[in-house]
Design a protein around this motif. Structure first.
Motif, short mmCIF file in Angstrom:
data_model
loop_
_atom_site.label_atom_id
_atom_site.label_comp_id
_atom_site.label_asym_id
_atom_site.label_seq_id
_atom_site.Cartn_x
_atom_site.Cartn_y
_atom_site.Cartn_z
N LEU A 462 0.83 -1.20 0.00
CA LEU A 462 0.00 0.00 0.00
C LEU A 462 0.87 1.26 0.00
O LEU A 462 1.90 1.29 0.67
N PRO A 463 0.49 2.29 -0.72
CA PRO A 463 1.26 3.54 -0.75
C PRO A 463 0.92 4.42 0.45
O PRO A 463 0.59 5.60 0.30
N LEU A 464 1.02 3.85 1.66
CA LEU A 464 0.61 4.56 2.87
C LEU A 464 1.73 4.53 3.90
O LEU A 464 2.54 3.59 3.94
N HIS A 465 1.78 5.55 4.76
CA HIS A 465 2.69 5.58 5.89
C HIS A 465 2.23 4.56 6.93
O HIS A 465 1.05 4.23 7.02
N SER A 466 3.17 4.08 7.73
CA SER A 466 2.84 3.08 8.75
C SER A 466 1.73 3.56 9.69
O SER A 466 0.85 2.80 10.07
N ALA A 467 1.78 4.85 10.04
CA ALA A 467 0.76 5.39 10.94
C ALA A 467 -0.62 5.38 10.28
O ALA A 467 -1.64 5.09 10.92
N ASP A 468 -0.67 5.67 8.97
CA ASP A 468 -1.95 5.64 8.25
C ASP A 468 -2.48 4.21 8.13
O ASP A 468 -3.69 3.97 8.16
N ILE A 469 -1.56 3.26 7.98
CA ILE A 469 -1.99 1.85 7.91
C ILE A 469 -2.57 1.43 9.25
O ILE A 469 -3.59 0.73 9.30
N THR A 470 -1.93 1.84 10.34
CA THR A 470 -2.44 1.52 11.67
C THR A 470 -3.84 2.09 11.86
O THR A 470 -4.75 1.41 12.37
N LYS A 471 -4.02 3.32 11.43
CA LYS A 471 -5.34 3.96 11.55
C LYS A 471 -6.38 3.20 10.73
O LYS A 471 -7.50 2.96 11.19
#
Length: 609
Positions: A462-471
């Protein structure tokens, strides 16, 4: 930037491979520098100062503004003091102060150190102050691990150029050299090296060389690995841990069952050239054979063929042949896996960017280049990604493992969003699941196909930051699509197959739901699950085994001799745990037997007695 949103997103995450919380109530924590070293020597990460995490709960220090500035000043003073830490790899904007619900925090974004800077160590002694990171946190490196990092840092002397003492033409397999010469001639029919004798050709390829400073002359490590006889390669003066291994594993088989295997078994000279010739056709035989003409020549290689060849060559030329670990190539119906000993010389982010050629074994790279199977332009990963996009398969992903150090590249042979997966998910959650957004649907599809996901796996696709994935994962749990299992590092997420979400959303965040006997009634309101334990027998039964059950599983998996790594994979436990905690006890109790009397034999295997 909305720091409140940013901080709350990563505070929903537990400590992990690239995230660490540090309390600073009693002063700037000394353990900060262990984590600084470990992040620098692995893949980088973020240290959050001013908060402590315990079992998913956060306890803030309540640092005052003047204390925060004092700690930041102390950090810069220490990081620039070589008596305290060996290298400053931080820039000013890598340190930032944020505020969350009235609590001041300091974020330290520690990058991966450059190849020449590693190892990064605290104090003045690298052999007692070097750390690396794994799923369990920071661990102190052994002297051998530190020496390997120093060797990798020296770009002037490639590993495989080492001159070996006492080896002669009698250690070279003449058949392998003749076959290589024929391949060379087919790619470069007019090349002047084709007119040379065998020894001179080996010298041109780098398989044999003379050190102009010391006057030493002889065969190089690359020469023996590429063209040598297997018995010569595994001598102590060469590469005693060398054991290339290809396995074709059918669906539904255990970790130690295979339909086909290519490994040193005494029936062939198992050098790298012969291993490459035998394994490549096995990896590509399930691909369709394209037909096209280019310059009046028939071209059979599709981008996917090229991707597989690049992955195989990369595993061979980037391997650290001093590591106590084997090259393992595994073929399954839905994936290809390439595992080679050693750490990456660039970061994972640089790997995906491509264009940077950093090779551990430059002479091996040259030898494969001369037969048209490798390049120095750093385009290998680009070819792998292009080949997989051509088939619309899930993105390849690479990871580092520690103890033993190895790099694992996985090429999934499944569609990004398999139609059958979406149908199955619709059967579980209803047709509305198709409209939750692409990233969430891809997460559910991946979780369904692979049985579980975690934050690290999703960062690969996914083209997402780790924090955004957690959210996002928390939202999927809140909405009843996923359930989380485990606390602390290594939390996994599973499809919530047993929860009926037709009536309302199920709040599964921070708690576990016992759904073993009946469906949860969610009609009308959210379910209060605080304090209730989950029956995860269907989700992760391996993780719940007690000692007796674990030993029974190991005995059932090891009816034939198997390596510690194979056993650990088969029972879902870490290699360190099986090697250091379980296997010594089972051997002592007479339940398992070793293949070799010497415990640390490079080809050690175990079998149920």
């Amino acid at each position: 930037m909305d720091f409140e949103v940013f901080v709350s997103s990563f505070l929903g995450d537990k400590e992990s491979f690239d995230l660490e919380y540090k309390s600073a109530v009693g002063g700037f924590p000394g353990s900060f520098w262990d984590t600084y070293s470990s992040f620098a020597n692995t893949q980088g990460g973020m240290i959050v100062l001013g908060v402590k995490e315990r079992n998913g709960h956060f306890f803030f220090d309540g640092l005052a503004a003047d204390v925060v500035q004092k700690y930041i000043k102390e950090f810069w003073s220490c990081v620039n003091n070589k008596a305290h830490v060996s290298a400053n790899i931080m820039k000013e904007d890598d340190v930032e102060t944020v505020e969350y619900q009235g609590n001041k925090l300091v974020l330290f974004h520690v990058p991966r150190a450059a190849r020449a800077q590693r190892p990064v160590y605290r104090t003045a002694n690298p052999y007692n102050g070097t750390f690396k990171r794994n799923d369990e946190g920071d661990y102190k490196c052994t002297e051998q691990e530190v020496r390997r990092m120093f060797a990798d840092a020296d770009d002037t002397m490639p590993r495989d150029s080492k001159i070996l003492e006492g080896f002669t033409m009698g250690d070279i397999d003449k058949e392998s050299l003749a076959q290589y010469r024929n391949l060379f001639a087919s790619v470069h029919p007019m090349h002047p090296w084709l007119m040379l004798g065998d020894e001179e050709l080996l010298r041109k390829l780098g398989a044999r060389r003379k050190d102009r400073v010391t006057g030493a002359e002889g065969f190089t490590l690359a020469g023996l690995l590429m063209f040598g006889k297997y018995d010569s390669i595994i001598e102590n003066g060469c590469a005693p841990n060398y054991f290339p291994d290809f396995r074709e594993v059918p669906d539904g088989s255990g970790a130690m069952r295979w339909a086909d295997r290519i490994c040193p078994d005494g029936t062939w000279e198992a050098n790298l050239f012969q291993f490459y010739r035998r394994v490549l056709p096995k990896l590509t035989d399930m691909l369709p054979k394209p037909f096209r003409m280019e310059n009046n020549l028939r071209i059979d290689d599709s981008p996917t063929h090229v991707a597989i060849r690049e992955a195989l060559i990369n595993a061979l030329i980037h391997a650290d042949y001093s590591e106590n670990c084997s090259i393992v190539i595994e073929k399954r119906k839905k994936s290809l896996t390439f595992s080679n000993p050693g750490n990456m010389l660039i970061s994972i982010a640089q790997y995906y960017e491509g264009g940077e050629s950093v090779c551990r074994n430059k002479l091996l790279q040259k030898m494969f280049m001369m037969i048209g199977t490798a390049e120095k332009a750093g385009s290998g990963v680009d070819k792998i990604l292009v080949g997989w996009r051509e088939e619309n398969w899930q993105r390849p992903y690479v990871a580092e493992r520690q103890r033993p150090d190895k790099v694992v590249l996985v090429l999934p042979m499944e569609s990004l969003l398999p139609e059958q997966n979406v149908k199955e998910l619709a059967g579980i959650f209803g047709d509305g699941v198709e409209h939750i957004g692409f990233n969430k649907l891809l997460t559910l599809s991946t979780c369904y196909a692979e049985e579980a996901v975690n934050n690290g796996r999703l960062k690969d696709i996914l083209p997402l930051h780790s924090a955004d994935i957690t959210k996002m994962l928390k939202e999927l749990c809140d909405d009843g699509y996923l359930v989380s299992v485990g606390v602390g590092r290594g939390t996994k997420y599973f499809i919530n197959k047993k929860v009926d979400t037709s009536g309302a959303k199920v709040d599964t965040s921070g708690a576990k739901v016992d759904t073993s006997d009946a469906k949860v009634d969610t009609s009308g309101a959210k379910v209060d699950t605080s304090g209730v334990k989950v029956d995860t027998s269907e989700l992760d039964s391996k993780a719940r085994f007690g000692r007796e059950e674990l030993e029974k599983l190991i005995l059932s998996k090891a009816q034939d001799y198997a390596t510690i790594e194979e056993i650990a994979t088969g029972v879902g436990r870490s290699v360190d745990y099986i090697k250091n905690k379980v296997m010594p006890r089972m051997v002592k109790e007479g339940k398992m037997v070793r293949l070799h009397q010497k415990i640390n034999h490079p080809n050690q295997k175990y079998k149920a007695k």
